[in-house]
Design a protein around this motif. Structure first.
Motif, mmCIF file in Angstrom:
data_model
loop_
_atom_site.group_PDB
_atom_site.id
_atom_site.type_symbol
_atom_site.label_atom_id
_atom_site.label_comp_id
_atom_site.label_asym_id
_atom_site.label_seq_id
_atom_site.Cartn_x
_atom_site.Cartn_y
_atom_site.Cartn_z
ATOM 1 N N THR A 126 -6.866 -1.668 -0.665
ATOM 2 C CA THR A 126 -7.766 -0.679 -0.044
ATOM 3 C C THR A 126 -9.233 -1.054 -0.238
ATOM 4 O O THR A 126 -9.570 -1.772 -1.172
ATOM 5 N N TYR A 171 -7.431 -1.964 3.986
ATOM 6 C CA TYR A 171 -7.065 -0.631 4.456
ATOM 7 C C TYR A 171 -8.020 0.456 3.933
ATOM 8 O O TYR A 171 -8.447 0.412 2.780
ATOM 9 N N LEU A 218 0.845 -1.207 0.000
ATOM 10 C CA LEU A 218 0.000 0.000 0.000
ATOM 11 C C LEU A 218 0.872 1.245 0.000
ATOM 12 O O LEU A 218 0.703 2.152 -0.819
#
Ligand code: FBP
Length: 324
Positions: free
Chosen positions: A78, A100, A36
């Protein structure tokens, strides 16, 4: 030939290497956070290049938002994205979803672009339970629940400042390598500063504690020297200076903006997280900023952040007002 210097120059601590080292401290982690972060870093490098090309504001705002949305979705890590540029939160489609949530301001201080003043990207990262269906409440959480936060400043040099909850580290983009190199390890903000940073143009609308505090900065009554005023009007630049030099940055509430101007999720929380991790404080005028529980994604809050002792002083003025 100074081999030690060369040895240091060849032992490059890039941001990826730094985060991989951090990751070894979490044996359970599968590298999702590193993936990420590498996509956030890619977005920042892209925006840095575009900013240096002197693209005009309107285009850069939209461009940087698109770049981050695409980079974050393509990371496959995400599930919810909240951007200053988008009215609604973006829920990532299930096939590309991860655990996330990222809240971010793709280009903060953008009103300063056309005069080439430092601007920046600000971000905060939350984690949702593995396999849970993402819901808006997952980002309407107190800032203290953030997993990580950071900003990238596009100025005379490109600086990436990050905390994953164990201190704050600063990296500088080496354009020749295209890599962020660790230049400011373990940043600790001075306990007390010589600088105050606020838009005094709003002074006539300030409440009493704020007016009193700024008066004290200019005309101290305890024999200490007056503080210097430094205000760029670009939060990333003002907070970056505050983090390194100490002092206090404030955007208080006032009669015109009773909730202040700065947004809780992608301005107040990430900067407050970094300040606390560097040994400073962040206060809203009523409470610890990271204890705030936002009710909507673009909510605003007053903020006083910086050196521990300086914020302590303004907390005392607000407490005195409450106890009157
Ligand atoms: P934007 O959300 O419009 O970018 O505004 C944010 C900001 O530019 C911050 O970076 C800065 O701290 C503040 O607004 C400056 O506000 P003012 O011009 O009212 O002092």
């Amino acid at each position: 030939m100074d081999h030690a210097a060369d040895a240091h120059r060849t032992d490059l601590m890039t941001i990826t290497r730094h985060v991989l080292n951090e990751q070894t401290k979490h044996p359970e982690s599968r590298g999702d956070f590193t993936i990420l972060l590498s996509h956030i870093v890619l977005g920042c490098k892209f925006v840095c290049t575009a900013v240096n090309k002197g693209e005009e504001q309107k285009k850069l705002d939209v461009l940087s938002n698109e770049v981050f949305i695409k980079a974050l979705v393509s990371s496959g890590r995400t599930c919810i994205l909240v951007s200053e540029e988008d009215d609604e939160a973006t829920f990532v489609e299930p096939s590309k979803r991860g655990k996330y949530c990222v809240v971010f301001d793709p280009l903060d201080g953008s009103s300063n672009i056309d005069c080439a003043v430092s601007i920046g990207t600000i971000f905060g990262i939350y984690l949702i339970k593995e396999g849970a269906e993402p819901k808006l409440e997952d980002v309407l959480q107190p800032g203290k629940n953030m997993l990580a936060a950071g900003y990238c400043m596009y100025g005379s040099s490109c600086q990436f400042v990050l905390s994953t909850g164990t201190g704050v580290n600063g990296f500088t983009l080496d354009p020749s390598l295209g890599e962020f190199i660790l230049t400011h390890p373990d940043i600790k903000i001075p306990k007390k500063g010589k600088i105050y940073s606020v838009n005094e143009g709003n002074a006539k609308n300030w409440d009493n504690p704020t007016a009193k505090y700024v008066e004290r900065c200019k005309f101290p009554t305890d024999g200490s020297p007056a503080k210097s005023l430094r205000y760029i009007g670009s939060m990333v630049a003002d907070v970056h200076r505050t983090l390194l030099y100490g002092g206090i940055f404030l955007y208080p509430a006032d009669k015109k903006s009773p909730s202040g101007k700065l947004r809780v999720l992608y301005e107040v929380f990430p900067m407050s997280f970094l300040m606390e991790q560097a040994g400073g404080q962040a206060f809203t005028g009523k409470q610890r900023a990271l204890d705030l529980v936002p009710t909507q994604i673009h909510e605003r809050s007053p903020i006083f952040l910086g050196s521990y002792d300086d914020v302590e002083e303004i907390k005392a003025l607000y407490a005195a007002q409450v106890n009157k």
